[in-house]
Design a protein around this motif. Structure first.
Motif, PDB file in Angstrom:
ATOM      1  N   ASP A 281       0.808  -1.240   0.000  1.00 54.21           N
ATOM      2  CA  ASP A 281       0.000   0.000   0.000  1.00 54.21           C
ATOM      3  C   ASP A 281       0.837   1.285   0.000  1.00 54.21           C
ATOM      4  OD1 ASP A 281      -2.394  -1.433  -0.004  1.00 54.21           O
ATOM      5  OD2 ASP A 281      -2.647  -1.298   2.180  1.00 54.21           O
ATOM      6  N   ARG A 282       2.163   1.157  -0.125  1.00 59.54           N
ATOM      7  CA  ARG A 282       2.981   2.385  -0.112  1.00 59.54           C
ATOM      8  C   ARG A 282       2.793   3.191  -1.403  1.00 59.54           C
ATOM      9  NH1 ARG A 282       7.864   1.671   2.845  1.00 59.54           N
ATOM     10  NH2 ARG A 282       8.686   3.512   1.792  1.00 59.54           N
ATOM     11  N   LEU A 283       2.619   2.503  -2.518  1.00 61.81           N
ATOM     12  CA  LEU A 283       2.376   3.195  -3.793  1.00 61.81           C
ATOM     13  C   LEU A 283       0.925   2.922  -4.195  1.00 61.81           C
ATOM     14  CD1 LEU A 283       5.670   2.423  -5.774  1.00 61.81           C
ATOM     15  CD2 LEU A 283       5.171   4.330  -4.253  1.00 61.81           C
ATOM     16  N   PRO A 284       0.041   3.881  -3.954  1.00 55.39           N
ATOM     17  CA  PRO A 284      -1.383   3.630  -4.196  1.00 55.39           C
ATOM     18  C   PRO A 284      -1.693   3.524  -5.683  1.00 55.39           C
ATOM     19  CG  PRO A 284      -1.039   5.951  -3.701  1.00 55.39           C
ATOM     20  CD  PRO A 284       0.302   5.263  -3.512  1.00 55.39           C
ATOM     21  N   SER A 285      -2.678   2.714  -5.988  1.00 56.65           N
ATOM     22  CA  SER A 285      -3.160   2.580  -7.358  1.00 56.65           C
ATOM     23  C   SER A 285      -3.927   3.860  -7.711  1.00 56.65           C
ATOM     24  CB  SER A 285      -4.073   1.355  -7.405  1.00 56.65           C
ATOM     25  OG  SER A 285      -4.411   1.017  -8.707  1.00 56.65           O
ATOM     26  N   THR A 286      -3.594   4.432  -8.850  1.00 52.03           N
ATOM     27  CA  THR A 286      -4.119   5.760  -9.203  1.00 52.03           C
ATOM     28  C   THR A 286      -5.541   5.684  -9.751  1.00 52.03           C
ATOM     29  OG1 THR A 286      -1.918   6.096 -10.084  1.00 52.03           O
ATOM     30  CG2 THR A 286      -3.519   7.848 -10.477  1.00 52.03           C
ATOM     31  N   THR A 287      -6.439   6.471  -9.196  1.00 49.66           N
ATOM     32  CA  THR A 287      -7.802   6.549  -9.730  1.00 49.66           C
ATOM     33  C   THR A 287      -7.849   7.608 -10.831  1.00 49.66           C
ATOM     34  OG1 THR A 287      -8.712   5.926  -7.589  1.00 49.66           O
ATOM     35  CG2 THR A 287     -10.201   7.040  -9.135  1.00 49.66           C
TER      36      THR A 287
END
Ligand code: FE2
Length: 354
Positions: A281-287
């Motif tokens: 979860d350190r690099l969030p998936s971009t919405t």
């Protein structure tokens, strides 16, 4: 259920990573926009060609950008803008020169993880009537080095051989950037930058062509967006800056949407679900989503984009990288992760029994 008023929360059962925010799939008058946000443009040449100090400076800035919202805009990547101009014209030619019947011959089907082929307008997903036609090819469709006995089937996937040759140029030029981008992301997390080098050698990817036709008044009034709000399922996506407006990205800091219109020739990099999973979860998936143009004049011309999604092959395992704290996720096979996530768009039977 294709509903112009749907929320992402209506489909959380498909998510294979934690997503706490709530947004509408299509733009709505009640949406808030972050008009003060300034996009950082980063020179990827610092990382590709620079000395250790240059690389470190780039990694710090890039890591901050992708950890903050999940995207960054790169210049200095070495890809000629002329290629993008040629691809822009070729995408229009592909979609406009073929009849619907000819295109439907290549109707998208699952190949491994990837739903590959043609997507008619309003059928990009089951959950929103997107005002876009799409066409996806993964590595299997290209005359590129294939590991693990994967067979090339050009006639199955291409209406003309020359399209394979032309779009292969786009795929190959971007493939050179897959490892350096991953290395910069992993280095920013304090991980071994080369930890995915082997997985990314001749890896799978999805080249997606989006053709957004000019909008009729009825389509504008329908409330449907051009491409629904979503997160990419991949490690990350390389999106050559589209010529026309419409791209919006969710800012987790302000809980507002950003309207992005980076300069031509730049590449937008956004992180996806695979990366959120392995980065704990350190690099969030971009919405992100594509909305109708604010400038009505753009409704009279097609909009084009050609993102490339970077995957690992289906039999790889996605596991939280070492050194990133107590893992929040179990190891999972890439095909299971990928197809469970994208069942949201393609239906519950998209994921094979595992
Ligand atoms: Fe996307």
């Amino acid at each position: 259920m294709a509903d112009v008023n749907a929320l992402n929360r209506d489909f959380t059962q498909y998510d294979q990573v934690q997503k706490g925010h709530t947004y509408r799939l299509a733009e709505h008058v009640s949406d808030a926009f972050d008009d003060d946000y300034e996009i950082d443009m980063l020179d990827f040449g610092q990382f590709l060609n620079g000395n250790a100090d240059d690389k470190k400076r780039f990694v710090e800035a890039f890591g901050a950008a992708v950890q903050d919202i999940g995207f960054s805009v790169l210049t200095g990547h070495g890809i000629d803008t002329k290629l993008y101009d040629e691809m822009h014209d070729l995408v229009i030619e592909l979609f406009e020169s073929l009849s619907l019947q000819e295109k439907m011959h290549f109707r998208a089907q699952r190949h491994g993880s990837v739903n590959q082929g043609y997507f008619p307008i309003e059928e990009t997903s089951n959950i929103h009537p997107d005002q876009v036609e799409g066409w996806v090819w993964c590595r299997r469709a290209f005359d590129m080095q294939q590991d693990r006995d994967r067979k090339l089937r050009i006639d199955d996937f291409w209406p003309k051989q020359s399209y394979e040759r032309e779009f292969r140029r786009l795929a190959i030029s971007h493939e050179q950037l897959f490892k350096p981008i991953a290395q910069a992301m992993f280095q920013s997390l304090g991980c071994d930058p080369h930890i995915y080098d082997q997985k990314l050698t001749n890896t799978n990817f999805g080249l997606r062509l989006n053709y957004y036709p000019p909008l009729s008044d009825d389509q504008v009034r329908s409330g449907a967006g051009r491409l629904l709000g979503h997160e990419d399922v991949d490690l990350f996506t390389l999106l050559p800056a589209p010529r026309d407006e419409g791209l919006q990205v969710w800012n987790h800091r302000s809980n507002k949407w950003l309207r992005l219109h980076p300069p031509q020739g730049s590449i937008i990099i956004n992180t996806g679900d695979y990366m959120q999973r392995i980065s704990n979860d350190r690099l969030p998936s971009t919405t992100h989503r594509v909305a109708k143009p604010q400038d009505g004049a753009h409704s009279s011309v097609p909009r084009v984009s050609f993102p490339i999604a970077v995957y690992v092959w289906e039999d790889e395992v996605l596991d939280v990288l070492p050194g990133l704290g107590e893992p929040r996720y179990e190891p999972i096979k890439a095909i299971t992760f990928h197809t469970r996530s994208t069942s949201k768009f393609y239906g519950d039977d998209y994921a094979p029994e595992s």
